[in-house]
Design an enzyme around this catalytic site. Sequence first.
Site, mmCIF file in Angstrom:
data_model
loop_
_atom_site.group_PDB
_atom_site.id
_atom_site.type_symbol
_atom_site.label_atom_id
_atom_site.label_comp_id
_atom_site.label_asym_id
_atom_site.label_seq_id
_atom_site.Cartn_x
_atom_site.Cartn_y
_atom_site.Cartn_z
ATOM 1 N N HIS A 247 0.818 -1.216 0.000
ATOM 2 C CA HIS A 247 0.000 0.000 0.000
ATOM 3 C C HIS A 247 0.847 1.260 0.000
ATOM 4 O O HIS A 247 0.345 2.347 0.261
ATOM 5 C CB HIS A 247 -0.970 -0.007 1.187
ATOM 6 C CG HIS A 247 -2.007 -1.086 1.103
ATOM 7 N ND1 HIS A 247 -3.007 -1.243 2.025
ATOM 8 C CD2 HIS A 247 -2.190 -2.074 0.187
ATOM 9 C CE1 HIS A 247 -3.773 -2.287 1.682
ATOM 10 N NE2 HIS A 247 -3.280 -2.801 0.583
ATOM 11 N N GLY A 248 2.133 1.130 -0.284
ATOM 12 C CA GLY A 248 2.984 2.305 -0.407
ATOM 13 C C GLY A 248 3.644 2.709 0.893
ATOM 14 O O GLY A 248 3.675 1.954 1.865
#
Length: 400
Positions: A247-248
């Site tokens: 998710h970064g």
Amino acid sequence: MGRLLDISYFLSLFFILIIIILNPSSSATQVYDVKSFGAKPDGLSDSTKAFLNAWAAACASTASSIIFVPKGRYLLHPAVFSGRYCTSARITILINGTLVAPADYRILGKANNWLSFEGVSGVSILGGAFDAKGPALWACKAAGNQHCPSGATTLSFTNSNNIMIKGMLSLNSQMFHIVINGCSNVRLQGVNIIASGNSPNTDGIHVQRSTNIAIIRSTIRTGDDCISIGPGTKNLWMEGIECGPGHGISIGSLAKDLEEEGVQNVTVKNAAFTGTQNGLRIKSWARASTGFVKGVHFEGVTMDNVQSPIVIDQNYCPHNQGCPSQESGVKVSDVTYKGIRGTSATKVAVKFDCSAANPCTSLRLEDVKLTYTNEDQVAQASCSNANGKAYGLVQPNSCL
Ligand SMILES: *[C@@H]1O[C@H](CO)[C@@H](O)[C@H](O)[C@H]1NC(C)=O
Ligand SMILES: *[C@@H]1O[C@H](CO)[C@@H](O)[C@H](O)[C@H]1NC(C)=O
């Protein structure tokens, strides 16, 4: 005796010798081999006591000490390595083997942490694979079973300082892989984190209430944030990060609590995101808080098919619950995005959705080029309550 001829064993001893030679207090360095404390490299015998006893011996030593874990698989139950009675100034845990969790996921699942270091100072973990055997717990959760335990963090450091984690592999954690909480002077380097892209809450590295933290040349493939940054994080440097799936890199979620410490001086330099949900994200709940985010520098980042490459989301309020004011108290200021290039998997490549009560200030976009992959269309930027300036080439056109 055959083992002595084993070249890899010989190499390990050689490596220890090198460490001893390079160590300024070499004459005083003690080596504690977990096998001489009864650890069995068969992956089946519980080696927890042996590891804890090796730790107790190393930490009671007045010299610098090395805990050596030879190759092989060591079954470990949840364990706390406490610094409370340590006199050793420096403990190096050199791991040439694999640490494995029990096959029954409930054993780790009901503990908060698998391997937890608390109140330690001058501890290094070099090498090692940590196999938490997470998939059985993920499957329990995916089946919607209400009785699944929440799961354990694989490796956590709490209230500790002068820590180094280098060259370790974390495989299939039940929950977060690595948590740094209440620490200072921590360096993670050459860390490799692997879990499936759809594994729940398997954040790669979570940092909170910590100062002077560096995460260098690390690769993270997981089911949640590659790196998540919580309240009270100060002077965090991330360089050479590969993220995806995941998710970064996310600052937040913040504003979970009304009284919250801020996040300041965070740098991401040279990072690559591949097929991730977000790239560079700042996220806060839409509710009152004393928290803030200031002094963030993102530079030299490539995005490959990332759903939301650049995002500030201050309106986080899942199921519209617990956000009575619908406005975040978190003040976001002085955030620079420089040299950010690549492709967005959705049309809105840049989204600044800031708090109406506390608009974002001093956002800076410089040399940003993001295109929309799916169709032959240019990407878009969207701003609300966002103030700042664009410099040089900025595509999509800046909305600041
Ligand atoms: C032992 O681990 C060290 C540090 O990760 C590594 O450099 C060395 O090659 C390893 N030795 C063996 C025999 O695997
Ligand atoms: C910001 O953090 C970096 C390390 O990430 C540090 O070198 C620098 O001194 C910090 N700046 C300030 C003003 O504290």
